[in-house]
Design an enzyme around this catalytic site. Structure first.
Site, PDB file in Angstrom:
ATOM      1  N   CYS A  82       7.890   2.892   0.917  1.00 16.95           N
ATOM      2  CA  CYS A  82       7.158   2.550  -0.298  1.00 16.95           C
ATOM      3  C   CYS A  82       8.133   2.444  -1.476  1.00 16.95           C
ATOM      4  O   CYS A  82       8.907   1.489  -1.545  1.00 16.95           O
ATOM      5  CB  CYS A  82       6.035   3.552  -0.553  1.00 16.95           C
ATOM      6  SG  CYS A  82       4.799   2.937  -1.756  1.00 16.95           S
ATOM      7  N   HIS A 184       3.484   4.319   4.137  1.00 14.07           N
ATOM      8  CA  HIS A 184       3.893   5.726   4.197  1.00 14.07           C
ATOM      9  C   HIS A 184       3.812   6.258   5.629  1.00 14.07           C
ATOM     10  O   HIS A 184       2.785   6.822   6.021  1.00 14.07           O
ATOM     11  CB  HIS A 184       2.979   6.571   3.295  1.00 14.07           C
ATOM     12  CG  HIS A 184       3.153   6.325   1.837  1.00 14.07           C
ATOM     13  ND1 HIS A 184       3.965   7.109   1.041  1.00 14.07           N
ATOM     14  CD2 HIS A 184       2.632   5.368   1.024  1.00 14.07           C
ATOM     15  CE1 HIS A 184       3.928   6.651  -0.206  1.00 14.07           C
ATOM     16  NE2 HIS A 184       3.133   5.602  -0.241  1.00 14.07           N
ATOM     17  N   GLU A 186       5.087   8.849   6.766  1.00  9.47           N
ATOM     18  CA  GLU A 186       5.083  10.313   6.756  1.00  9.47           C
ATOM     19  C   GLU A 186       3.675  10.891   6.678  1.00  9.47           C
ATOM     20  O   GLU A 186       3.475  12.096   6.869  1.00  9.47           O
ATOM     21  CB  GLU A 186       5.933  10.844   5.588  1.00  9.47           C
ATOM     22  CG  GLU A 186       5.304  10.729   4.218  1.00  9.47           C
ATOM     23  CD  GLU A 186       5.447   9.349   3.577  1.00  9.47           C
ATOM     24  OE1 GLU A 186       5.112   9.217   2.389  1.00  9.47           O
ATOM     25  OE2 GLU A 186       5.893   8.404   4.279  1.00  9.47           O
TER      26      GLU A 186
END
Length: 204
Positions: A82, A184, A186
Protein backbone atom coordinates in the site's frame (compact mmCIF):
# COMPACT_ATOMS: atom_id res chain seq x y z
CA UNK A 1 12.82 -21.78 15.73
CA UNK A 2 14.15 -18.60 14.09
CA UNK A 3 16.21 -19.31 10.99
CA UNK A 4 17.35 -17.72 7.77
CA UNK A 5 17.75 -14.04 6.97
CA UNK A 6 16.88 -11.04 9.13
CA UNK A 7 13.98 -9.08 7.65
CA UNK A 8 13.36 -5.55 8.86
CA UNK A 9 10.09 -3.62 8.93
CA UNK A 10 10.20 0.16 8.45
CA UNK A 11 8.81 1.08 11.85
CA UNK A 12 8.39 4.86 11.93
CA UNK A 13 4.73 4.71 10.83
CA UNK A 14 2.16 2.23 9.52
CA UNK A 15 1.14 -1.42 9.98
CA UNK A 16 4.40 -2.43 11.63
CA UNK A 17 3.10 -4.93 14.18
CA UNK A 18 1.06 -6.90 11.65
CA UNK A 19 4.09 -7.44 9.41
CA UNK A 20 6.29 -8.42 12.37
CA UNK A 21 3.67 -10.99 13.39
CA UNK A 22 3.56 -12.43 9.85
CA UNK A 23 7.34 -12.81 9.84
CA UNK A 24 7.22 -14.40 13.30
CA UNK A 25 4.67 -16.95 12.08
CA UNK A 26 7.08 -17.89 9.30
CA UNK A 27 9.90 -18.40 11.79
CA UNK A 28 11.85 -15.51 10.29
CA UNK A 29 14.08 -13.22 12.34
CA UNK A 30 12.24 -9.86 12.30
CA UNK A 31 13.53 -6.44 13.33
CA UNK A 32 11.76 -3.06 13.56
CA UNK A 33 13.86 -0.46 11.72
CA UNK A 34 13.82 3.12 12.97
CA UNK A 35 17.46 4.16 12.64
CA UNK A 36 20.34 3.65 10.18
CA UNK A 37 22.17 1.28 12.54
CA UNK A 38 19.12 -1.01 12.59
CA UNK A 39 18.91 -0.89 8.79
CA UNK A 40 22.52 -2.08 8.67
CA UNK A 41 21.50 -5.29 10.48
CA UNK A 42 18.82 -6.49 8.03
CA UNK A 43 19.02 -8.51 4.82
CA UNK A 44 15.70 -7.26 3.47
CA UNK A 45 13.04 -4.70 4.39
CA UNK A 46 9.26 -4.46 4.39
CA UNK A 47 7.77 -0.98 3.98
CA UNK A 48 4.24 -1.26 5.40
CA UNK A 49 0.92 0.36 4.68
CA UNK A 50 0.26 3.69 6.37
CA UNK A 51 0.57 7.27 5.16
CA UNK A 52 3.26 7.66 2.52
CA UNK A 53 3.75 11.41 2.98
CA UNK A 54 4.25 10.93 6.73
CA UNK A 55 6.70 8.11 6.08
CA UNK A 56 8.66 10.38 3.77
CA UNK A 57 8.83 13.14 6.40
CA UNK A 58 9.79 10.80 9.23
CA UNK A 59 12.46 9.07 7.14
CA UNK A 60 14.10 12.47 6.70
CA UNK A 61 13.78 13.40 10.38
CA UNK A 62 15.30 10.10 11.55
CA UNK A 63 18.04 10.29 8.88
CA UNK A 64 16.86 7.07 7.27
CA UNK A 65 15.92 8.35 3.85
CA UNK A 66 19.34 8.38 2.20
CA UNK A 67 20.53 5.12 3.82
CA UNK A 68 17.31 3.48 2.59
CA UNK A 69 17.82 4.78 -0.93
CA UNK A 70 21.42 3.59 -0.92
CA UNK A 71 20.58 0.09 0.32
CA UNK A 72 17.76 -0.31 -2.22
CA UNK A 73 19.97 0.94 -5.06
CA UNK A 74 22.67 -1.51 -3.92
CA UNK A 75 20.26 -4.44 -4.30
CA UNK A 76 18.69 -4.95 -0.87
CA UNK A 77 15.38 -6.82 -1.28
CA UNK A 78 12.36 -4.75 -0.27
CA UNK A 79 8.61 -5.35 -0.17
CA UNK A 80 6.23 -2.40 -0.12
CA UNK A 81 2.54 -2.76 0.74
CA UNK A 82 0.00 0.00 0.00
CA UNK A 83 1.89 3.13 1.14
CA UNK A 84 5.02 1.01 0.84
CA UNK A 85 4.30 0.57 -2.87
CA UNK A 86 4.31 4.36 -3.18
CA UNK A 87 7.60 4.57 -1.32
CA UNK A 88 9.28 2.06 -3.66
CA UNK A 89 7.92 3.62 -6.87
CA UNK A 90 10.17 5.70 -9.11
CA UNK A 91 7.33 8.09 -9.98
CA UNK A 92 4.31 9.40 -8.03
CA UNK A 93 1.06 11.03 -9.10
CA UNK A 94 -1.22 12.95 -6.71
CA UNK A 95 1.37 13.20 -3.93
CA UNK A 96 1.34 16.17 -1.58
CA UNK A 97 3.63 19.12 -2.28
CA UNK A 98 7.26 18.17 -1.76
CA UNK A 99 6.56 14.47 -1.30
CA UNK A 100 9.27 12.16 -2.63
CA UNK A 101 9.70 8.40 -2.85
CA UNK A 102 12.62 6.10 -2.18
CA UNK A 103 12.37 4.67 -5.68
CA UNK A 104 13.66 1.38 -7.01
CA UNK A 105 10.75 -0.01 -9.03
CA UNK A 106 10.20 1.39 -12.52
CA UNK A 107 6.52 2.20 -12.00
CA UNK A 108 4.29 5.25 -11.85
CA UNK A 109 1.79 4.99 -8.99
CA UNK A 110 -1.27 7.11 -8.26
CA UNK A 111 -1.73 7.88 -4.57
CA UNK A 112 -5.24 7.18 -3.13
CA UNK A 113 -6.27 5.94 -6.58
CA UNK A 114 -9.19 3.91 -5.25
CA UNK A 115 -10.67 6.86 -3.37
CA UNK A 116 -11.23 7.68 0.28
CA UNK A 117 -11.47 5.40 3.32
CA UNK A 118 -15.17 4.79 2.63
CA UNK A 119 -14.25 3.43 -0.80
CA UNK A 120 -12.14 0.63 0.71
CA UNK A 121 -13.04 -2.87 -0.50
CA UNK A 122 -11.97 -6.51 -0.40
CA UNK A 123 -11.74 -9.05 -3.21
CA UNK A 124 -10.23 -12.39 -4.17
CA UNK A 125 -7.09 -11.75 -6.20
CA UNK A 126 -5.07 -14.14 -8.36
CA UNK A 127 -1.35 -13.52 -7.86
CA UNK A 128 1.33 -15.03 -10.08
CA UNK A 129 3.39 -17.52 -8.12
CA UNK A 130 0.55 -18.49 -5.75
CA UNK A 131 -1.64 -21.54 -6.28
CA UNK A 132 -4.85 -19.94 -4.98
CA UNK A 133 -6.27 -16.40 -4.79
CA UNK A 134 -5.39 -14.14 -1.87
CA UNK A 135 -7.97 -12.20 0.11
CA UNK A 136 -6.88 -8.68 -0.86
CA UNK A 137 -7.87 -5.70 1.31
CA UNK A 138 -7.64 -2.28 -0.37
CA UNK A 139 -7.67 0.75 1.98
CA UNK A 140 -7.09 4.18 0.38
CA UNK A 141 -4.83 2.23 -1.92
CA UNK A 142 -2.62 3.30 -4.83
CA UNK A 143 -2.55 1.55 -8.16
CA UNK A 144 0.11 1.33 -10.86
CA UNK A 145 -0.58 3.66 -13.78
CA UNK A 146 2.46 2.59 -15.77
CA UNK A 147 5.06 -0.18 -15.46
CA UNK A 148 8.44 -0.29 -17.18
CA UNK A 149 9.65 -3.14 -19.36
CA UNK A 150 11.66 -4.74 -16.54
CA UNK A 151 8.66 -4.86 -14.18
CA UNK A 152 6.82 -8.16 -13.78
CA UNK A 153 3.08 -7.67 -13.21
CA UNK A 154 1.93 -10.13 -10.55
CA UNK A 155 -1.73 -9.14 -10.17
CA UNK A 156 -4.49 -6.95 -11.56
CA UNK A 157 -7.89 -6.03 -10.13
CA UNK A 158 -10.39 -8.64 -11.42
CA UNK A 159 -13.53 -7.68 -13.30
CA UNK A 160 -15.56 -9.20 -10.44
CA UNK A 161 -14.18 -6.77 -7.85
CA UNK A 162 -16.65 -4.44 -6.07
CA UNK A 163 -14.64 -1.48 -7.40
CA UNK A 164 -15.57 -2.14 -11.03
CA UNK A 165 -13.98 1.04 -12.40
CA UNK A 166 -10.62 -0.30 -11.26
CA UNK A 167 -10.88 -3.60 -13.17
CA UNK A 168 -7.61 -4.42 -14.88
CA UNK A 169 -5.51 -2.01 -12.82
CA UNK A 170 -2.09 -3.30 -11.78
CA UNK A 171 -1.92 -3.92 -8.02
CA UNK A 172 1.11 -6.18 -7.51
CA UNK A 173 4.54 -6.03 -9.15
CA UNK A 174 8.07 -7.32 -8.89
CA UNK A 175 11.33 -6.00 -10.28
CA UNK A 176 14.41 -8.04 -9.37
CA UNK A 177 14.67 -8.10 -5.56
CA UNK A 178 11.82 -5.60 -5.11
CA UNK A 179 8.11 -6.42 -4.65
CA UNK A 180 5.10 -4.20 -4.08
CA UNK A 181 1.36 -4.59 -3.62
CA UNK A 182 -1.45 -2.01 -3.52
CA UNK A 183 -3.27 -4.08 -0.91
CA UNK A 184 -2.52 -5.26 2.63
CA UNK A 185 -1.28 -8.89 2.72
CA UNK A 186 -0.55 -8.52 6.44
CA UNK A 187 -4.29 -8.45 7.18
CA UNK A 188 -5.44 -11.93 8.20
CA UNK A 189 -3.33 -15.06 8.48
CA UNK A 190 -2.40 -15.69 4.83
CA UNK A 191 1.37 -15.38 4.88
CA UNK A 192 2.08 -16.61 1.34
CA UNK A 193 3.21 -13.24 -0.01
CA UNK A 194 5.46 -12.77 2.98
CA UNK A 195 6.86 -16.24 2.28
CA UNK A 196 7.55 -15.24 -1.33
CA UNK A 197 9.46 -12.20 -0.07
CA UNK A 198 11.42 -14.14 2.56
CA UNK A 199 12.39 -16.63 -0.16
CA UNK A 200 13.49 -13.71 -2.32
CA UNK A 201 15.65 -12.37 0.52
CA UNK A 202 17.15 -15.81 1.09
CA UNK A 203 18.06 -16.15 -2.58
CA UNK A 204 19.60 -12.66 -2.85
Amino acid sequence: MVTGPTVGVFALQGDVREHLHALDRLGTRALPVRRPEELDRVDGLIVPGGESSTMDKLARIFELREPLRERIAAGMPAFGTCAGMIMLADRLLDGIEGQETLGGIDITVRRNAFGRQVDSFETGLAVDGLDAPVHAVFIRAPWVEEAGARVEVLARVPASAPEHDAAGRIVAVRQGPLMATSFHPEVGNDDRLHRLFVDLVTQS
